[in-house]
Design a protein around this motif. Structure first.
Motif, PDB file in Angstrom:
ATOM      1  N   GLY A  13       0.810  -1.207   0.000  1.00  0.00           N
ATOM      2  CA  GLY A  13       0.000   0.000   0.000  1.00  0.00           C
ATOM      3  C   GLY A  13       0.845   1.259   0.000  1.00  0.00           C
ATOM      4  N   MET A  14       2.150   1.088   0.056  1.00  0.00           N
ATOM      5  CA  MET A  14       3.064   2.228   0.134  1.00  0.00           C
ATOM      6  C   MET A  14       4.063   2.106  -1.024  1.00  0.00           C
ATOM      7  N   LYS A  15       4.055   3.049  -1.930  1.00  0.00           N
ATOM      8  CA  LYS A  15       4.894   2.989  -3.134  1.00  0.00           C
ATOM      9  C   LYS A  15       6.376   2.836  -2.794  1.00  0.00           C
ATOM     10  N   GLU A  16       6.829   3.510  -1.752  1.00  0.00           N
ATOM     11  CA  GLU A  16       8.233   3.435  -1.368  1.00  0.00           C
ATOM     12  C   GLU A  16       8.634   1.996  -1.032  1.00  0.00           C
ATOM     13  N   LEU A  17       7.749   1.286  -0.333  1.00  0.00           N
ATOM     14  CA  LEU A  17       8.026  -0.115  -0.020  1.00  0.00           C
ATOM     15  C   LEU A  17       7.957  -0.986  -1.262  1.00  0.00           C
ATOM     16  N   ASP A  18       7.018  -0.689  -2.156  1.00  0.00           N
ATOM     17  CA  ASP A  18       6.952  -1.426  -3.428  1.00  0.00           C
ATOM     18  C   ASP A  18       8.315  -1.412  -4.102  1.00  0.00           C
ATOM     19  N   VAL A  19       8.891  -0.223  -4.197  1.00  0.00           N
ATOM     20  CA  VAL A  19      10.168  -0.054  -4.892  1.00  0.00           C
ATOM     21  C   VAL A  19      11.274  -0.807  -4.169  1.00  0.00           C
ATOM     22  N   LEU A  20      11.397  -0.618  -2.874  1.00  0.00           N
ATOM     23  CA  LEU A  20      12.464  -1.289  -2.119  1.00  0.00           C
ATOM     24  C   LEU A  20      12.358  -2.812  -2.198  1.00  0.00           C
ATOM     25  N   LEU A  21      11.168  -3.324  -1.961  1.00  0.00           N
ATOM     26  CA  LEU A  21      10.988  -4.765  -1.926  1.00  0.00           C
ATOM     27  C   LEU A  21      11.193  -5.393  -3.301  1.00  0.00           C
ATOM     28  N   GLU A  22      10.682  -4.753  -4.335  1.00  0.00           N
ATOM     29  CA  GLU A  22      10.854  -5.316  -5.673  1.00  0.00           C
ATOM     30  C   GLU A  22      12.313  -5.238  -6.124  1.00  0.00           C
ATOM     31  N   ARG A  23      12.999  -4.155  -5.791  1.00  0.00           N
ATOM     32  CA  ARG A  23      14.424  -4.065  -6.143  1.00  0.00           C
ATOM     33  C   ARG A  23      15.240  -5.124  -5.412  1.00  0.00           C
ATOM     34  N   TYR A  24      14.892  -5.384  -4.159  1.00  0.00           N
ATOM     35  CA  TYR A  24      15.560  -6.464  -3.429  1.00  0.00           C
ATOM     36  C   TYR A  24      15.285  -7.793  -4.126  1.00  0.00           C
ATOM     37  N   LEU A  25      14.046  -8.028  -4.484  1.00  0.00           N
ATOM     38  CA  LEU A  25      13.663  -9.276  -5.137  1.00  0.00           C
ATOM     39  C   LEU A  25      14.456  -9.486  -6.422  1.00  0.00           C
TER      40      LEU A  25
END
Length: 77
Positions: A13-25
């Protein structure tokens, strides 16, 4: 859990987390040790405000295997 499913779960629900988590993935998950991959999956079950507070250093890390993943996330900003 397959990578396509993980990518979907990284959508938060938070774009910033989307970016961090997907980049980690994309950048780390495949080469991470098995325990770290399991901790990443466990982290995805945590609430967004908690993850954000840990990553930003607003709250102390929860301890255990989650710490290794949380410490990696800022590297993928």
């Amino acid at each position: 859990m397959d990578k396509a499913r993980l990518r979907w779960v990284c959508r938060r629900g938070m774009k910033e987390l989307d970016v961090l988590l997907e980049r980690y993935l994309v950048g780390r998950y495949d080469t991470a040790p098995e325990l770290e991959r399991g901790a990443f999956i466990e982290l995805l079950n945590c609430e967004d405000p908690d993850i954000w507070s840990w990553v930003m250093g607003f709250e102390a890390l929860p301890g255990g295997e989650l710490d290794a993943v949380i410490e990696q996330l800022p590297c993928f900003r």
